[in-house]
Each structure stands twice: as C-alpha cells, then as structure tokens.
Motif scaffolding. Structure first.
Motif, short mmCIF file in Angstrom:
data_model
loop_
_atom_site.label_atom_id
_atom_site.label_comp_id
_atom_site.label_asym_id
_atom_site.label_seq_id
_atom_site.Cartn_x
_atom_site.Cartn_y
_atom_site.Cartn_z
N MET A 147 0.83 -1.06 -0.14
CA MET A 147 0.00 0.01 -0.11
C MET A 147 0.71 1.47 -0.05
O MET A 147 1.77 1.49 0.91
CB MET A 147 -1.05 0.01 1.15
CG MET A 147 -1.72 1.19 1.29
SD MET A 147 -2.76 1.11 2.57
CE MET A 147 -3.88 -0.39 2.37
N PHE A 148 0.69 2.24 -0.95
CA PHE A 148 1.31 3.58 -1.10
C PHE A 148 2.87 3.17 -1.33
O PHE A 148 3.68 3.77 -0.87
CB PHE A 148 1.18 4.31 0.25
CG PHE A 148 -0.23 4.56 0.58
CD1 PHE A 148 -1.22 5.49 -0.41
CD2 PHE A 148 -0.79 3.96 1.58
CE1 PHE A 148 -2.53 5.69 0.24
CE2 PHE A 148 -2.09 4.04 2.12
CZ PHE A 148 -2.93 5.08 1.27
N GLY A 149 3.06 2.15 -1.89
CA GLY A 149 4.64 1.84 -2.38
C GLY A 149 5.31 1.02 -1.39
O GLY A 149 6.76 0.88 -1.53
N LEU A 150 4.82 0.91 -0.17
CA LEU A 150 5.54 0.08 0.89
C LEU A 150 5.49 -1.49 0.52
O LEU A 150 4.38 -2.12 0.47
CB LEU A 150 5.11 0.43 2.28
CG LEU A 150 5.34 1.92 2.85
CD1 LEU A 150 4.72 2.04 4.15
CD2 LEU A 150 6.99 2.08 2.89
N ARG A 151 6.51 -2.03 0.74
CA ARG A 151 6.78 -3.49 0.62
C ARG A 151 7.70 -4.30 1.59
O ARG A 151 8.67 -3.50 2.24
CB ARG A 151 7.10 -3.88 -1.10
CG ARG A 151 6.15 -3.28 -1.91
CD ARG A 151 6.51 -3.85 -3.48
NE ARG A 151 5.65 -3.43 -4.45
CZ ARG A 151 4.49 -4.24 -4.63
NH1 ARG A 151 4.26 -5.21 -4.12
NH2 ARG A 151 3.83 -3.77 -5.66
N ARG A 178 21.28 -0.64 2.99
CA ARG A 178 20.94 -1.82 3.71
C ARG A 178 21.49 -3.09 3.16
O ARG A 178 21.15 -3.22 1.84
CB ARG A 178 19.49 -2.04 4.23
CG ARG A 178 19.29 -3.19 5.26
CD ARG A 178 17.81 -3.20 5.68
NE ARG A 178 17.36 -2.08 6.23
CZ ARG A 178 16.47 -1.39 5.97
NH1 ARG A 178 15.59 -1.39 4.79
NH2 ARG A 178 16.08 -0.23 6.94
N GLU A 179 22.32 -3.94 3.95
CA GLU A 179 22.52 -5.24 2.97
C GLU A 179 23.19 -6.20 4.11
O GLU A 179 23.40 -5.87 5.31
CB GLU A 179 23.78 -5.06 2.30
CG GLU A 179 25.01 -4.42 3.10
CD GLU A 179 26.26 -4.29 2.11
OE1 GLU A 179 26.73 -5.38 1.46
OE2 GLU A 179 26.95 -3.14 1.97
N GLY A 180 22.87 -7.34 3.94
CA GLY A 180 23.12 -8.63 4.91
C GLY A 180 22.40 -9.88 4.37
O GLY A 180 21.58 -9.83 3.29
N ALA A 181 22.58 -10.77 4.96
CA ALA A 181 22.07 -12.12 4.75
C ALA A 181 21.10 -12.31 5.82
O ALA A 181 20.95 -12.11 7.04
CB ALA A 181 23.20 -13.34 4.97
N GLY A 182 19.87 -12.84 5.28
CA GLY A 182 18.68 -13.23 6.07
C GLY A 182 17.76 -12.06 6.70
O GLY A 182 17.23 -12.07 7.94
N LEU A 183 17.86 -10.87 5.97
CA LEU A 183 17.06 -9.65 6.45
C LEU A 183 15.72 -9.58 6.23
O LEU A 183 15.38 -10.33 5.11
CB LEU A 183 17.82 -8.45 5.80
CG LEU A 183 19.35 -8.21 6.30
CD1 LEU A 183 19.86 -6.99 5.75
CD2 LEU A 183 19.54 -8.07 7.59
N ALA A 184 15.01 -8.93 6.93
CA ALA A 184 13.61 -8.83 6.66
C ALA A 184 13.41 -7.45 7.03
O ALA A 184 13.47 -6.78 8.07
CB ALA A 184 12.68 -9.65 7.91
N PHE A 185 12.55 -6.54 6.35
CA PHE A 185 12.55 -5.25 6.44
C PHE A 185 11.54 -4.55 5.30
O PHE A 185 11.22 -5.11 4.47
CB PHE A 185 13.61 -4.30 6.18
CG PHE A 185 14.53 -4.63 4.80
CD1 PHE A 185 14.21 -3.64 3.68
CD2 PHE A 185 15.40 -5.61 4.72
CE1 PHE A 185 14.95 -3.70 2.79
CE2 PHE A 185 16.15 -5.63 3.46
CZ PHE A 185 15.76 -4.91 2.65
N PRO A 220 9.07 2.40 -4.84
CA PRO A 220 9.52 3.48 -5.70
C PRO A 220 10.88 4.22 -5.74
O PRO A 220 11.23 4.50 -6.97
CB PRO A 220 8.47 4.51 -5.69
CG PRO A 220 7.12 3.92 -4.86
CD PRO A 220 7.88 2.84 -4.20
N SER A 221 11.29 4.20 -4.65
CA SER A 221 12.72 4.83 -4.48
C SER A 221 13.73 3.72 -4.03
O SER A 221 15.14 4.24 -3.78
CB SER A 221 12.74 6.06 -3.55
OG SER A 221 12.40 5.54 -2.38
N SER A 222 13.55 2.40 -3.96
CA SER A 222 14.47 1.54 -3.60
C SER A 222 14.49 0.51 -4.88
O SER A 222 13.61 0.25 -5.34
CB SER A 222 14.02 0.78 -2.37
OG SER A 222 13.79 1.79 -1.29
#
Length: 344
Positions: A1-5, A25-32, A37-39
């Motif tokens: 919603m509104f571009g957030l995923r 942001r970078e790494g293995a096994g991340l959740a965020f 639209p900007s990422s």
C-alpha cells in the motif's frame, strides 16, 4: 500500500538495498520494509550450487573423449558478484535480467576451458587413468582463474563421473587390454608351467642324486664285501699253503722214514741172508737124515705123522700094500680137533 513493501530473505540469500545509488542496507537473512518506488533490491543467493557438465574433448594423441562430471561452488563475496552481474529484483520479486542463470553457464565454460587445457597435455590412456590428478589440476586452475575471483565465487568441489572414449576406440582399448590380460594370463600359465618344470627338474635331480648316493653306498658295500672275500680267500690260501707245507714236510719225513725203513730192512735182510748163508754152508756137509731129524724136533704129532706119510709116499714103489684104518686116522686127527675147539 502506497509503495511500501515487505521483504524477508533466507540465511542463504544476501540482500542489498540501494537508494539514490547508495547501499543503505545489506546482509544475509534480513527482513524489512522498503519504499519500492525509490528503492532497488539486489538479492544474491549464497547457497552452494551443483552444476553438472558434459562435453567432448580431444587428447594429445587426437582421440576424442567425453568428460562428464559436476562442479560445486557458491558465491562467497556477494558485493563482487552484484557489481558484475545484475541480481536486481522487480516489484514481483523476480530477477529483472538473465544474469543469475548465466552465472552457471560462465562457471561451466571456465570448467570446460580448464579441462581442455589439462586433457590436451595427456594421451588417451593417461586421461582414462588419471581421474584424480585431472580433477586436482582443473580445480586448482579454476581457483586461480581471474574470472572466478572477480565474480567472488568459491569452488567447493569438482568431480568426474565418467571419462569415456568413442565406441570404436573403447573397443580397441578393450581388445588391447583384453589381449594384454590374455598375454599376462599366458605368461602366468607359462610361468606356472616353467615353475612346475623347474620343480620337477629339481625333484628329478634330487632323485638322481639320491640314486647316485645309493649306488656309491652299494659300491662301497660291494667293495667292502670283495675286500672281506679277498681277505678270506687270502687267509684260506695261506691256510692251504700252510697245510701244503705241512704235508710236504710230512712227506719229507715219510720219505726219510721209508728210506730209513728200507735201509733197515735191507740191513736186516742182509743179516738174515748172511745168517742163512752161514747156516746153509754149515748144513751142506751134514747128513740129510740128521737134518731131517733136527727139523722134526719140536714138531707136533700130526706133523710127524704127515712126514711119515710123505716118506711112505716117497717109497710107494717099494711098498706093496698099505692099509690105514679109520681108527688110526681118528687118533691122528682127534687131538688136533680138540685143540681147535679149545682154541675157539
């Protein structure tokens, strides 16, 4: 919603979030959560991958072989891999390019190049016989290859499942190997036969040596027997000689005895002849009646009667008739018979 995923990655997935060209942001096994639209999200898998391969190669003696195996690798440095290949995700979570699939092709190409370089230095027989050495050489070449290092890959393992020549070549090799094996089998048979012949020859030599030893022993025994027989014969000959010498000595003594006896007999005969000659000379001048009377001295009655009958017989011409009664004869013979019985 509104571009957030929202994105959640696995421990074997390395994620990098870019905004305005910078990694935030970078790494293995991340959740965020992220604003799509900007990422830009780059997802690099770091799990190990097994890729099979099969390709034809040519050996140094221009023989074609088919090499089949598999390579195991993983992405050890995701930043390097992401800098050279496009692992960007779209809004649906799929890769926007085919670079992730091409990574496997690039690795297999490098394997083929390294394998070709190794195989071209070996003959067909060496390739078929040097599997571990071939794998070790190719793996070492891959680890040091600039492309592998640039992509940030780590070679975990390389294995060859089969190295097969062409059917005709395999048949020729099988025939050659079969003939070699048959030749080795023939050599083994010949060696076994030769060993058996050698053993038999050794046994025959031992038997002959035993026979020679026995014959020597028999000869020694025979020689000892002959020596004993010769000693016995020499002893018997010596005894015979001694007996002969004794007989000769006895005969010599007998001859001397006979000669002495003959001499004595001759001397006795000479003495008797001399006595007879002297007696005869003394009787030549004597009266025959006197000699007759002397001869009748000491005679037995029967002898006297015999002389009387002889005188009667000498004067038979002068006697006309003579009667002799049986009683007279009985009287003459009776005393003689009585003496004979007494003597018995």
């Amino acid at each position: 919603m509104f571009g957030l995923r929202f994105i959640k990655t696995e421990p074997t997935q390395y994620v990098i979030q870019y905004q305005n060209g910078n990694a935030v942001r970078e790494g293995a096994g991340l959740a965020f959560w992220h604003f799509s639209p900007s990422s830009s999200l780059v997802l690099v898998p770091t799990a190990s991958v097994n890729d099979p391969f099969i390709f034809p190669l040519v050996t140094s003696d221009f023989q074609e072989v088919t090499v089949q195996g598999q390579i195991t690798y993983r992405i050890a440095e995701p930043r390097r891999t992401a800098a050279l290949l496009n692992f960007t995700l779209d809004r649906r979570g799929a890769y926007v390019s085919e670079d992730p699939q091409k990574l496997s092709t690039r690795v297999i190409d490098r394997v083929q190049v390294a394998m070709r370089a190794e195989v071209q230095t070996l003959s067909l027989k060496e390739v078929l016989a040097s599997g571990e050495a071939l794998v070790a050489g190719v793996a070492e070449a891959l680890k040091k290859h600039p492309t592998i290092e640039a992509l940030g890959l780590e070679i975990l393992g390389l294995s060859l499942l089969a190295v097969t020549p062409k059917v005709e070549t395999a048949r020729a090799l099988e025939a050659h190997a079969r003939e070699a094996l048959l030749g080795q089998a023939d050599e083994a048979i010949y060696s076994r036969r030769n060993a058996a012949i050698e053993q038999e020859r050794t046994i025959k030599e031992n038997e002959i040596a035993t026979e020679i030893t026995l014959e020597n022993k028999r000869r020694q025994v025979r020689e000892a027997q002959l020596e004993a027989e010769r000693a016995v014969q020499e002893r018997q000959l010596q005894i015979r000689r001694e007996e002969m010498a004794g007989k000769i000595a006895l005969e010599e003594q007998n001859r001397e005895l006979v000669a002495l006896a003959a001499t004595n007999a001759q001397a006795e005969a000479d003495a008797q002849a001399y006595a007879m000659t002297v007696m005869m000379k003394s009787f030549q001048q004597a009266d025959p009646k006197v000699l007759q009377a002397l001869a009748s001295v000491g005679m037995k009655p029967g002898q006297l009667m015999a002389l009387a009958f002889r005188d009667l017989a000498d004067n038979a011409t002068k006697i006309g008739q003579l009667n002799v009664s049986p009683d007279l004869l009985r009287e003459i013979l009776q005393p003689q018979e009585g003496k004979d019985r007494a003597g018995l």
